[in-house]
Design an enzyme around this catalytic site. Structure first.
Site, PDB file in Angstrom:
ATOM      1  N   GLY A   1       0.811  -1.204  -0.017  1.00 14.41           N
ATOM      2  CA  GLY A   1      -0.023  -0.198   0.010  1.00 14.41           C
ATOM      3  C   GLY A   1       0.975   1.035   0.057  1.00 14.41           C
TER       4      GLY A   1
ATOM      5  N   ALA B   1       2.236   3.146   2.509  1.00  8.71           N
ATOM      6  CA  ALA B   1       3.272   3.142   3.239  1.00  8.71           C
ATOM      7  C   ALA B   1       4.528   2.455   2.901  1.00  8.71           C
ATOM      8  CB  ALA B   1       2.548   2.969   4.558  1.00  8.71           C
TER       9      ALA B   1
ATOM     10  N   THR C   1      -4.854   0.934  -0.405  1.00 13.83           N
ATOM     11  CA  THR C   1      -4.572   2.109  -1.071  1.00 13.83           C
ATOM     12  C   THR C   1      -5.127   2.463  -2.218  1.00 13.83           C
ATOM     13  OG1 THR C   1      -2.681   2.410  -0.032  1.00 13.83           O
ATOM     14  CG2 THR C   1      -2.546   3.808  -1.754  1.00 13.83           C
TER      15      THR C   1
ATOM     16  N   GLN D   1     -10.769   6.529  -2.434  1.00 13.86           N
ATOM     17  CA  GLN D   1     -11.351   7.456  -3.402  1.00 13.86           C
ATOM     18  C   GLN D   1     -11.007   8.786  -3.036  1.00 13.86           C
ATOM     19  OE1 GLN D   1     -15.624   6.067  -3.364  1.00 13.86           O
ATOM     20  NE2 GLN D   1     -15.022   4.261  -4.008  1.00 13.86           N
ATOM     21  N   GLY D   2     -11.797   9.243  -1.788  1.00 12.80           N
ATOM     22  CA  GLY D   2     -11.840  10.677  -1.384  1.00 12.80           C
ATOM     23  C   GLY D   2     -10.698  11.173  -1.677  1.00 12.80           C
ATOM     24  N   GLY D   3      -9.663  10.905  -1.214  1.00 15.56           N
ATOM     25  CA  GLY D   3      -8.249  11.746  -1.061  1.00 15.56           C
ATOM     26  C   GLY D   3      -7.411  11.499  -0.118  1.00 15.56           C
TER      27      GLY D   3
ATOM     28  N   GLU E   1     -14.710  16.530   3.184  1.00 13.52           N
ATOM     29  CA  GLU E   1     -15.136  15.395   3.949  1.00 13.52           C
ATOM     30  C   GLU E   1     -15.619  15.489   5.240  1.00 13.52           C
ATOM     31  OE1 GLU E   1     -12.518  12.047   3.048  1.00 13.52           O
ATOM     32  OE2 GLU E   1     -12.679  12.358   1.040  1.00 13.52           O
TER      33      GLU E   1
ATOM     34  N   HIS F   1     -16.972   2.789   7.987  1.00  8.62           N
ATOM     35  CA  HIS F   1     -17.311   3.721   7.051  1.00  8.62           C
ATOM     36  C   HIS F   1     -18.887   3.770   6.642  1.00  8.62           C
ATOM     37  CE1 HIS F   1     -17.613   6.006   3.282  1.00  8.62           C
ATOM     38  NE2 HIS F   1     -16.638   6.244   3.424  1.00  8.62           N
TER      39      HIS F   1
ATOM     40  N   ARG G   1     -17.349  10.059  11.165  1.00 10.15           N
ATOM     41  CA  ARG G   1     -17.833   8.790  10.653  1.00 10.15           C
ATOM     42  C   ARG G   1     -18.358   8.148  11.794  1.00 10.15           C
ATOM     43  NH1 ARG G   1     -13.027   7.146   6.485  1.00 10.15           N
ATOM     44  NH2 ARG G   1     -13.740   8.699   4.954  1.00 10.15           N
TER      45      ARG G   1
ATOM     46  N   HIS H   1     -13.899  -0.470   7.700  1.00 10.93           N
ATOM     47  CA  HIS H   1     -13.031   0.511   6.739  1.00 10.93           C
ATOM     48  C   HIS H   1     -11.678   0.628   7.491  1.00 10.93           C
ATOM     49  CE1 HIS H   1     -12.444   3.407   3.765  1.00 10.93           C
ATOM     50  NE2 HIS H   1     -12.384   4.287   4.868  1.00 10.93           N
TER      51      HIS H   1
ATOM     52  N   GLU I   1      -1.597   1.411   8.185  1.00 13.56           N
ATOM     53  CA  GLU I   1      -2.656   1.140   8.938  1.00 13.56           C
ATOM     54  C   GLU I   1      -2.199   0.047  10.033  1.00 13.56           C
ATOM     55  OE1 GLU I   1      -6.218  -0.079   6.717  1.00 13.56           O
ATOM     56  OE2 GLU I   1      -7.361  -0.496   8.526  1.00 13.56           O
TER      57      GLU I   1
ATOM     58  N   ARG J   1     -10.620   8.013  13.158  1.00 15.55           N
ATOM     59  CA  ARG J   1      -9.726   8.502  12.154  1.00 15.55           C
ATOM     60  C   ARG J   1     -10.719   9.668  11.435  1.00 15.55           C
ATOM     61  NH1 ARG J   1      -8.767   7.777   6.886  1.00 15.55           N
ATOM     62  NH2 ARG J   1     -10.321   6.295   6.864  1.00 15.55           N
TER      63      ARG J   1
ATOM     64  N   LEU K   1      -3.918   8.237   4.085  1.00 17.44           N
ATOM     65  CA  LEU K   1      -2.840   7.940   3.053  1.00 17.44           C
ATOM     66  C   LEU K   1      -1.708   8.952   3.504  1.00 17.44           C
ATOM     67  CD1 LEU K   1      -5.163   8.267  -0.197  1.00 17.44           C
ATOM     68  CD2 LEU K   1      -3.955   6.252   0.770  1.00 17.44           C
TER      69      LEU K   1
END
Ligand code: SIN
Length: 544
Positions: free
Chosen positions: A18, A20, A49, A53-55, A123, A253, A301, A370, A394, A405, A411
């Protein structure tokens, strides 16, 4: 033993591909006198990873919302984490964002831009739009593809060894006493999905092992994570005597497209869709988030997932269809028919392929596991309590996320702590000491399956938990083994074995935390004072 690369070089094995793992490997391979091997149980592209999606959150000089600041990012992260974060780790994370984004930029990561600066999304629980993205909603794939390019180039130039489709089935240590450092890894060929159990075992010596194996979303029936997210790194670190912390904190999520409506396919719909104005409605057509939190659909969340879970139960009790929907039709109505497909091209294509015209119909959604905030405890340089063992991404518990989180911080965490790990490699012989409670598990003798573990964990350790359910789960888990017999044709399956270990750890931690805080919600201790102490465990025999 495989022949050592060169005794003069620092031998570093990075496990996982991923963000990291890729970043750590790419940075470490640039160091002089360092021989890096990157091991991953699938192909390099098979990571959590890749699906992000979101960023990635970053307050930088190349695009920041009016009034936004690194301090505001810190404050939002601490608020989402319910005060359980390590403040120093959070400040370090947020302040380092600009440097890491600049590196990715230099390495060709194509962040979406507007008017010269980065395009910024919003978000949940962020006080300002500060989410950088790529291709609208292909952020993870955009970053991973660039990093994979780096890693393959380095491998092509002989600066890095690549071992894809290879599972790490154990960490080698200089002894079994507490304080014994890692000396390498045990490798096995991995089958489809990363499971292993067949094939020749090989030992690869190393001075440093960097765990970057991701999370354990596969502990639950509904998950946004790919099949390989089976908690391998936590299970390996546990067996090697590393301290683990905050294991009860698992983030759900809020908006996985309901697998019951997709023929069993799992697909997450990014929180960024709510950031653009989509609403949550129930099967009676009403919104319920405004009554749950002042930020409504953009609450943290854990709050949103719990509210959905609660509303589903209320609907069932009222004899109504227990379904909650993500309504993006309001976004299409307000911003134009084409907006959703422009801003979220991948989500648009996927939901349409699954039979939903989301500009006209709301999407049925469920909360899904998630992200695991807990993991292998590290210091600010990603060092674990076992000399030579580092953990990034993670799999690590750096303290950045606390009990929940903040969206799109992971990321960034992967980048920041991967770099810190690489910068700290030379000090690999020393390890921080963390206080931890010794814990021992007896091995059961009834063969178990991943599906059995998932069903049990979903009912006992999901969005809402209670002591009685956790106790029953612990009892059942104690009767199970993933050893020979669990998969008669292939022998012991590393993935199922890892899942069983981490299920037992999560159940133990969730039972031990007798209050509700962040993502850990106990229906039997809903109102109990939110104790802020951290729960840390270490495998009993490895205690000093
Ligand atoms: C999402 O896009 O909703 C997921 C982002 C994240 O988990 O940080």
């Amino acid at each position: 033993m495989t022949p050592a690369v060169s005794p003069a070089k620092l031998r570093v094995v990075v496990v996982g591909s991923g963000i990291a793992g890729l970043y750590a490997a790419a940075l470490a391979a640039r160091r002089p006198a360092t021989a890096v091997t990157l091991v991953t149980k699938g192909a390099l592209e098979q990571s959590n990873t890749w699906h992000a999606q979101g960023g990635i959150t970053a307050v930088t000089d190349q695009g920041r919302a009016a009034g936004d600041s690194v301090a505001a990012h810190v404050a939002d992260t601490l608020r989402a984490g319910a005060g359980m974060n390590d403040g120093a780790a959070v400040r370090l994370l947020c302040a380092a964002a600009g440097r890491e984004i600049a590196t990715l930029d230099r390495w060709g990561v194509p962040f979406d831009r507007t008017g010269g600066g980065y395009a910024l999304g919003l978000e949940g629980a962020h006080s300002a739009p500060r989410i950088l993205h790529i291709g609208g909603d292909r952020t993870g794939a955009g970053i991973a593809a660039a990093l994979i390019g780096q890693v393959r180039d380095l491998a092509g130039a002989g600066q890095l060894q690549l071992r894809e489709h290879t599972a790490v089935s154990g960490l080698l240590r200089s002894g079994s006493r507490a304080g014994a450092g890692v000396t390498g890894v045990r490798l096995q060929p991995a089958g489809t999905g990363g499971s292993s159990g067949a094939g020749t075992v090989e030992e690869l010596p190393a001075d440093v092992v960097v765990l970057a194996t991701g999370g354990a979303g596969q502990l639950f029936e509904a998950t946004t994570n790919p099949a390989g997210a089976t908690g391998d790194g936590v299970a390996l670190a546990w067996e090697a005597g590393a301290v683990l912390s905050d294991l009860e904190f698992i983030q759900f999520h809020p908006t996985l497209l309901d697998p019951a409506a997709t023929g069993g396919q799992s697909f997450m719909v990014s929180e960024a869709v709510r950031g653009e104005g989509a609403l949550l409605v129930d099967s009676a057509g009403g919104r319920f988030m405004p009554g749950s939190h002042p930020d409504a659909e953009l609450a943290p969340r854990d709050v949103v997932s719990r509210a959905i879970h609660r509303r589903q139960r209320e609907l069932a009790q009222q004899g109504l269809e227990p379904v909650v929907y993500l309504d993006a039709t309001v976004v299409a109505a307000a911003k134009g028919e084409q907006f959703l497909s422009r801003r979220f091209p991948m989500i648009d294509a996927t939901v349409r392929a699954l039979g939903f015209d989301w500009t006209r119909q709301p999407l049925p959604v469920v909360p899904a596991s998630h992200y695991w905030m807990g993991g292998v405890r590290t210091d600010l340089d990603a060092r674990t309590s076992v000399p030579g063992l580092f953990a990034v991404g993670e799999v690590a518990c750096t303290g950045v996320h606390g009990a929940n989180r903040l969206a799109s911080n992971s990321l960034l965490e992967g980048l920041v702590f991967a770099r810190r790990a690489v910068e700290a490699l030379d000090g690999y012989r020393t390890a921080p000491a963390f206080a931890a409670q010794p814990l021992a598990f007896d091995e059961g003798d009834t063969a178990c399956t991943a599906a059995g573990i998932q069903a049990l964990m979903t009912s006992a350790a999901g969005v809402a938990r209670d002591g009685a359910g956790l106790e029953l789960a612990a009892k059942q888990l104690a009767e199970w083994t993933a050893g020979p017999g669990a998969t008669p044709d292939a022998g012991p399956d590393n993935d199922t074995a890892a899942l069983l270990t981490v299920a037992r750890l999560v159940a133990a931690a969730a039972a031990a935390r007798r209050n509700s805080v962040g993502a850990h919600y106990r229906t039997d201790f809903e109102q109990a004072p939110a104790g802020r102490g951290h729960l840390s465990f270490v495998k009993e025999q490895d205690q000093p």
